[in-house]
Write a protein that holds these residues in place. Structure first.
Motif, PDB file in Angstrom:
ATOM      1  N   ASP A 180      36.884  39.290  48.452  1.00 48.03           N
ATOM      2  CA  ASP A 180      37.939  39.787  49.337  1.00 48.03           C
ATOM      3  C   ASP A 180      38.529  41.094  48.807  1.00 48.03           C
ATOM      4  O   ASP A 180      39.731  41.318  48.875  1.00 48.03           O
ATOM      5  CB  ASP A 180      39.026  38.742  49.546  1.00 48.03           C
ATOM      6  CG  ASP A 180      38.494  37.528  50.301  1.00 48.03           C
ATOM      7  OD1 ASP A 180      37.926  37.727  51.392  1.00 48.03           O
ATOM      8  OD2 ASP A 180      38.624  36.403  49.779  1.00 48.03           O
ATOM      9  N   GLY A 181      37.681  41.933  48.263  1.00 43.56           N
ATOM     10  CA  GLY A 181      38.074  43.215  47.672  1.00 43.56           C
ATOM     11  C   GLY A 181      37.542  43.297  46.252  1.00 43.56           C
ATOM     12  O   GLY A 181      37.101  42.300  45.670  1.00 43.56           O
ATOM     13  N   LEU A 182      37.565  44.485  45.698  1.00 42.60           N
ATOM     14  CA  LEU A 182      37.063  44.691  44.343  1.00 42.60           C
ATOM     15  C   LEU A 182      37.916  43.935  43.333  1.00 42.60           C
ATOM     16  O   LEU A 182      39.146  44.055  43.331  1.00 42.60           O
ATOM     17  CB  LEU A 182      37.050  46.187  44.009  1.00 42.60           C
ATOM     18  CG  LEU A 182      36.504  46.563  42.644  1.00 42.60           C
ATOM     19  CD1 LEU A 182      35.039  46.135  42.496  1.00 42.60           C
ATOM     20  CD2 LEU A 182      36.644  48.065  42.413  1.00 42.60           C
ATOM     21  N   VAL A 183      37.251  43.164  42.482  1.00 40.97           N
ATOM     22  CA  VAL A 183      37.932  42.445  41.412  1.00 40.97           C
ATOM     23  C   VAL A 183      37.835  43.260  40.123  1.00 40.97           C
ATOM     24  O   VAL A 183      38.844  43.602  39.509  1.00 40.97           O
ATOM     25  CB  VAL A 183      37.322  41.036  41.207  1.00 40.97           C
ATOM     26  CG1 VAL A 183      37.944  40.341  40.000  1.00 40.97           C
ATOM     27  CG2 VAL A 183      37.489  40.193  42.458  1.00 40.97           C
TER      28      VAL A 183
ATOM     29  N   VAL B 104      38.853  34.255  32.074  1.00 45.52           N
ATOM     30  CA  VAL B 104      38.619  33.517  33.319  1.00 45.52           C
ATOM     31  C   VAL B 104      39.920  33.436  34.129  1.00 45.52           C
ATOM     32  O   VAL B 104      39.911  33.638  35.348  1.00 45.52           O
ATOM     33  CB  VAL B 104      38.041  32.113  33.027  1.00 45.52           C
ATOM     34  CG1 VAL B 104      38.089  31.221  34.253  1.00 45.52           C
ATOM     35  CG2 VAL B 104      36.608  32.237  32.514  1.00 45.52           C
ATOM     36  N   ALA B 105      41.026  33.172  33.470  1.00 48.57           N
ATOM     37  CA  ALA B 105      42.318  33.108  34.165  1.00 48.57           C
ATOM     38  C   ALA B 105      42.648  34.451  34.810  1.00 48.57           C
ATOM     39  O   ALA B 105      43.159  34.506  35.939  1.00 48.57           O
ATOM     40  CB  ALA B 105      43.416  32.691  33.190  1.00 48.57           C
TER      41      ALA B 105
ATOM     42  N   LEU C  29      48.626  42.342  37.663  1.00 43.21           N
ATOM     43  CA  LEU C  29      48.319  41.002  37.159  1.00 43.21           C
ATOM     44  C   LEU C  29      49.203  40.652  35.964  1.00 43.21           C
ATOM     45  O   LEU C  29      49.536  41.513  35.153  1.00 43.21           O
ATOM     46  CB  LEU C  29      46.847  40.920  36.738  1.00 43.21           C
ATOM     47  CG  LEU C  29      45.813  41.243  37.810  1.00 43.21           C
ATOM     48  CD1 LEU C  29      44.402  41.184  37.214  1.00 43.21           C
ATOM     49  CD2 LEU C  29      45.935  40.308  38.997  1.00 43.21           C
ATOM     50  N   GLU C  30      49.548  39.378  35.877  1.00 43.06           N
ATOM     51  CA  GLU C  30      50.236  38.878  34.691  1.00 43.06           C
ATOM     52  C   GLU C  30      49.214  38.812  33.558  1.00 43.06           C
ATOM     53  O   GLU C  30      48.056  38.476  33.786  1.00 43.06           O
ATOM     54  CB  GLU C  30      50.812  37.485  34.951  1.00 43.06           C
ATOM     55  CG  GLU C  30      51.908  37.471  35.999  1.00 43.06           C
ATOM     56  CD  GLU C  30      53.153  38.206  35.544  1.00 43.06           C
ATOM     57  OE1 GLU C  30      53.514  38.109  34.357  1.00 43.06           O
ATOM     58  OE2 GLU C  30      53.767  38.879  36.392  1.00 43.06           O
TER      59      GLU C  30
ATOM     60  N   GLU D  90      43.196  35.179  38.759  1.00 42.28           N
ATOM     61  CA  GLU D  90      44.416  35.799  39.248  1.00 42.28           C
ATOM     62  C   GLU D  90      44.094  37.034  40.095  1.00 42.28           C
ATOM     63  O   GLU D  90      44.730  37.278  41.125  1.00 42.28           O
ATOM     64  CB  GLU D  90      45.314  36.176  38.077  1.00 42.28           C
ATOM     65  CG  GLU D  90      46.660  36.708  38.504  1.00 42.28           C
ATOM     66  CD  GLU D  90      47.541  37.124  37.350  1.00 42.28           C
ATOM     67  OE1 GLU D  90      48.611  37.677  37.659  1.00 42.28           O
ATOM     68  OE2 GLU D  90      47.188  36.922  36.182  1.00 42.28           O
ATOM     69  N   ALA D  91      43.106  37.807  39.674  1.00 40.57           N
ATOM     70  CA  ALA D  91      42.711  39.007  40.425  1.00 40.57           C
ATOM     71  C   ALA D  91      42.167  38.618  41.803  1.00 40.57           C
ATOM     72  O   ALA D  91      42.472  39.277  42.812  1.00 40.57           O
ATOM     73  CB  ALA D  91      41.676  39.802  39.638  1.00 40.57           C
ATOM     74  N   VAL D  92      41.384  37.564  41.866  1.00 42.00           N
ATOM     75  CA  VAL D  92      40.850  37.097  43.148  1.00 42.00           C
ATOM     76  C   VAL D  92      42.001  36.612  44.033  1.00 42.00           C
ATOM     77  O   VAL D  92      42.043  36.930  45.226  1.00 42.00           O
ATOM     78  CB  VAL D  92      39.802  35.982  42.933  1.00 42.00           C
ATOM     79  CG1 VAL D  92      39.425  35.319  44.248  1.00 42.00           C
ATOM     80  CG2 VAL D  92      38.558  36.550  42.246  1.00 42.00           C
ATOM     81  N   ALA D  93      42.915  35.852  43.458  1.00 47.08           N
ATOM     82  CA  ALA D  93      44.065  35.359  44.233  1.00 47.08           C
ATOM     83  C   ALA D  93      44.884  36.519  44.786  1.00 47.08           C
ATOM     84  O   ALA D  93      45.343  36.466  45.925  1.00 47.08           O
ATOM     85  CB  ALA D  93      44.929  34.449  43.353  1.00 47.08           C
ATOM     86  N   LEU D  94      45.069  37.571  43.997  1.00 53.89           N
ATOM     87  CA  LEU D  94      45.795  38.742  44.467  1.00 53.89           C
ATOM     88  C   LEU D  94      45.074  39.392  45.650  1.00 53.89           C
ATOM     89  O   LEU D  94      45.699  39.769  46.631  1.00 53.89           O
ATOM     90  CB  LEU D  94      45.961  39.754  43.328  1.00 53.89           C
ATOM     91  CG  LEU D  94      46.715  41.044  43.686  1.00 53.89           C
ATOM     92  CD1 LEU D  94      48.137  40.739  44.131  1.00 53.89           C
ATOM     93  CD2 LEU D  94      46.708  41.982  42.478  1.00 53.89           C
ATOM     94  N   ASN D  95      43.755  39.484  45.572  1.00 54.63           N
ATOM     95  CA  ASN D  95      42.981  40.041  46.682  1.00 54.63           C
ATOM     96  C   ASN D  95      43.147  39.206  47.944  1.00 54.63           C
ATOM     97  O   ASN D  95      43.153  39.741  49.046  1.00 54.63           O
ATOM     98  CB  ASN D  95      41.496  40.124  46.332  1.00 54.63           C
ATOM     99  CG  ASN D  95      41.152  41.299  45.462  1.00 54.63           C
ATOM    100  OD1 ASN D  95      41.984  42.148  45.173  1.00 54.63           O
ATOM    101  ND2 ASN D  95      39.914  41.348  45.007  1.00 54.63           N
ATOM    102  N   ARG D  96      43.266  37.905  47.783  1.00 58.19           N
ATOM    103  CA  ARG D  96      43.333  36.999  48.938  1.00 58.19           C
ATOM    104  C   ARG D  96      44.752  36.809  49.473  1.00 58.19           C
ATOM    105  O   ARG D  96      44.926  36.197  50.522  1.00 58.19           O
ATOM    106  CB  ARG D  96      42.721  35.657  48.556  1.00 58.19           C
ATOM    107  CG  ARG D  96      41.228  35.772  48.352  1.00 58.19           C
ATOM    108  CD  ARG D  96      40.581  34.466  48.001  1.00 58.19           C
ATOM    109  NE  ARG D  96      39.130  34.658  47.944  1.00 58.19           N
ATOM    110  CZ  ARG D  96      38.305  33.884  47.257  1.00 58.19           C
ATOM    111  NH1 ARG D  96      38.788  32.848  46.589  1.00 58.19           N
ATOM    112  NH2 ARG D  96      37.021  34.136  47.254  1.00 58.19           N
TER     113      ARG D  96
END
Length: 113
Positions: free
Chosen positions: A45-48, A101-102, A68-69, A106-112
């Protein structure tokens, strides 16, 4: 890439990224004469992030890293950049895989969001 520590590190990072987000899409972008294989990019859902090899390191750059945190302090490069942040890894250095991994998750969640 030659078959040495950087190749092994890129493969391990790829495994960790896929563990964090099994639906991630990997593509090779920005191919050129000096880098005919291009730069591995990972999107969900966007560049990670991107993974680049240099003579002395492997760099993972998170496209929205500044948002990101980073409670474990895994980011160690591009800390003054306005949007991105990076993790530089060096030969013989241990990577905090759980923190990495965390960060990907988090980066994927931000994209979504």
């Amino acid at each position: 890439m030659s078959t040495e520590w950087r190749t092994e590190r890129v493969e391990r990072l790829r495994d960790l990224i896929n563990r964090a987000e099994p639906a991630v899409v990997e593509e090779a972008k920005w191919k050129k004469a000096s880098n005919p294989d291009g730069v591995p990019t990972f999107s969900a859902d966007g560049l990670v992030c991107t993974v680049e090899t240099y003579k002395d390191k492997v760099k993972v750059t998170f496209a929205k890293g500044a948002s990101l945190e980073d409670p474990t302090g895994i980011f160690n490069a591009s800390l003054d950049a306005g949007t991105r942040r990076a993790v530089d890894t060096f030969e013989g250095e241990e990577l905090d895989e759980d923190a990495f991994v965390a960060l990907v998750r988090e980066a994927v969640a931000l994209n979504r969001a």
